[in-house]
Design an enzyme around this catalytic site. Structure first.
Site, PDB file in Angstrom:
ATOM      1  N   CYS A 129       0.722  -1.162   0.167  1.00  0.00           N
ATOM      2  CA  CYS A 129       0.012  -0.119   0.079  1.00  0.00           C
ATOM      3  C   CYS A 129       0.859   1.153   0.101  1.00  0.00           C
ATOM      4  CB  CYS A 129      -0.684  -0.176   1.138  1.00  0.00           C
ATOM      5  SG  CYS A 129      -1.785   1.470   1.451  1.00  0.00           S
ATOM      6  N   HIS A 177      -6.293   2.645   0.760  1.00  0.00           N
ATOM      7  CA  HIS A 177      -6.007   3.060   1.957  1.00  0.00           C
ATOM      8  C   HIS A 177      -7.237   4.330   2.191  1.00  0.00           C
ATOM      9  CE1 HIS A 177      -3.197   3.258   5.362  1.00  0.00           C
ATOM     10  NE2 HIS A 177      -3.934   4.432   5.579  1.00  0.00           N
ATOM     11  N   HIS A 204      -8.753   7.420   2.701  1.00  0.00           N
ATOM     12  CA  HIS A 204      -8.148   8.660   2.731  1.00  0.00           C
ATOM     13  C   HIS A 204      -9.480   9.602   2.533  1.00  0.00           C
ATOM     14  CE1 HIS A 204      -7.810   7.082  -1.357  1.00  0.00           C
ATOM     15  NE2 HIS A 204      -8.205   8.254  -1.956  1.00  0.00           N
ATOM     16  N   HIS A 247     -10.358  13.485   0.840  1.00  0.00           N
ATOM     17  CA  HIS A 247      -9.655  14.559  -0.036  1.00  0.00           C
ATOM     18  C   HIS A 247     -10.076  15.765   0.846  1.00  0.00           C
ATOM     19  CE1 HIS A 247      -8.603  12.423  -3.631  1.00  0.00           C
ATOM     20  NE2 HIS A 247      -9.489  11.262  -3.137  1.00  0.00           N
TER      21      HIS A 247
HETATM   22  P1  5GP Z   1      -8.569   8.123  -4.792  1.00  0.00           P
HETATM   23  O1  5GP Z   1      -8.946   8.249  -6.265  1.00  0.00           O
HETATM   24  O2  5GP Z   1      -8.192   6.782  -4.407  1.00  0.00           O
HETATM   25  O3  5GP Z   1      -9.581   8.772  -4.055  1.00  0.00           O
HETATM   26  O4  5GP Z   1      -7.503   9.373  -4.657  1.00  0.00           O
HETATM   27  C1  5GP Z   1      -6.183   8.739  -4.584  1.00  0.00           C
HETATM   28  C2  5GP Z   1      -5.284  10.211  -4.486  1.00  0.00           C
HETATM   29  O5  5GP Z   1      -4.151   9.928  -4.081  1.00  0.00           O
HETATM   30  C3  5GP Z   1      -5.328  10.662  -5.789  1.00  0.00           C
HETATM   31  O6  5GP Z   1      -5.621  12.139  -5.866  1.00  0.00           O
HETATM   32  C4  5GP Z   1      -3.811  10.871  -6.422  1.00  0.00           C
HETATM   33  O7  5GP Z   1      -3.276  12.082  -6.714  1.00  0.00           O
HETATM   34  C5  5GP Z   1      -3.028  10.719  -5.003  1.00  0.00           C
HETATM   35  N1  5GP Z   1      -1.852  10.040  -4.865  1.00  0.00           N
HETATM   36  C6  5GP Z   1      -1.569   8.829  -5.414  1.00  0.00           C
HETATM   37  N2  5GP Z   1      -0.245   8.479  -5.238  1.00  0.00           N
HETATM   38  C7  5GP Z   1       0.258   9.586  -4.272  1.00  0.00           C
HETATM   39  C8  5GP Z   1       1.406   9.621  -3.895  1.00  0.00           C
HETATM   40  O8  5GP Z   1       2.521   8.732  -4.024  1.00  0.00           O
HETATM   41  N3  5GP Z   1       1.641  10.820  -3.020  1.00  0.00           N
HETATM   42  C9  5GP Z   1       0.855  11.682  -2.833  1.00  0.00           C
HETATM   43  N4  5GP Z   1       1.039  12.683  -1.999  1.00  0.00           N
HETATM   44  N5  5GP Z   1      -0.697  11.697  -3.291  1.00  0.00           N
HETATM   45  C10 5GP Z   1      -0.848  10.320  -4.183  1.00  0.00           C
HETATM   46 ZN    ZN Z   2      -2.359   1.359   3.592  1.00  0.00          ZN
END
Ligand code: 5GP
Ligand code: ZN
Length: 111
Positions: free
Chosen positions: A5, A97, A99, A101
């Site tokens: 992850c 994982h 999160h 936003h």
């Molecule tokens: P999801 O689409 O899963 O809700 O959002 C994942 C978010 O994680 C995306 O906005 C993407 O830009 C961000 N993200 C993915 N990998 C990394 C990383 O290695 N570092 C950071 N700071 N953000 C990441």
């Molecule tokens: Zn994790």
């Protein structure tokens, strides 16, 4: 912790991130690919797959407090902002994982 992850790796410091907040239970850092002038991710340090697996009442309350604290620190409470969490395939969850936003700093699109 989940070996594969990327957010667990960020928690462990194995992948660098620009942290905006950290305590014993959560960290917050700038999204690597921001879609708004302020785009911060708030995550629990323990690996939880997504919102549907979040059952820890203390953690839920704590995360809510930290989101509000960060929003106020960044001045987002003045004009408003958005908090969202994507869940699963159809929800567009790329990182498995939990999160949240935090998006703000501009008038966000409604669709
Ligand atoms: P999801 O689409 O899963 O809700 O959002 C994942 C978010 O994680 C995306 O906005 C993407 O830009 C961000 N993200 C993915 N990998 C990394 C990383 O290695 N570092 C950071 N700071 N953000 C990441
Ligand atoms: Zn994790």
């Amino acid at each position: 912790m989940n070996e594969d992850c990327i957010f667990c790796k960020i928690v462990k410091g194995e992948i660098p991130s620009t942290k905006v907040y950290e305590d014993e239970r959560v960290i917050a850092f700038n999204d690597i690919n921001p879609i708004a002038p302020i785009h911060i991710l708030v995550i629990p340090k323990t690996h939880i797959d997504n919102y549907m697996e979040l059952d820890d009442t203390d953690l839920i309350i704590h995360v809510n407090k930290i989101i509000k604290k960060i929003a106020i620190e960044k001045g987002l409470n003045k004009n408003g902002f958005r908090v969202l969490t994507n869940i699963g395939e159809d929800g567009g969850q790329a990182v498995k994982h939990l999160h949240y936003h935090i998006l703000g700093g501009t008038k966000l699109p409604t669709r």
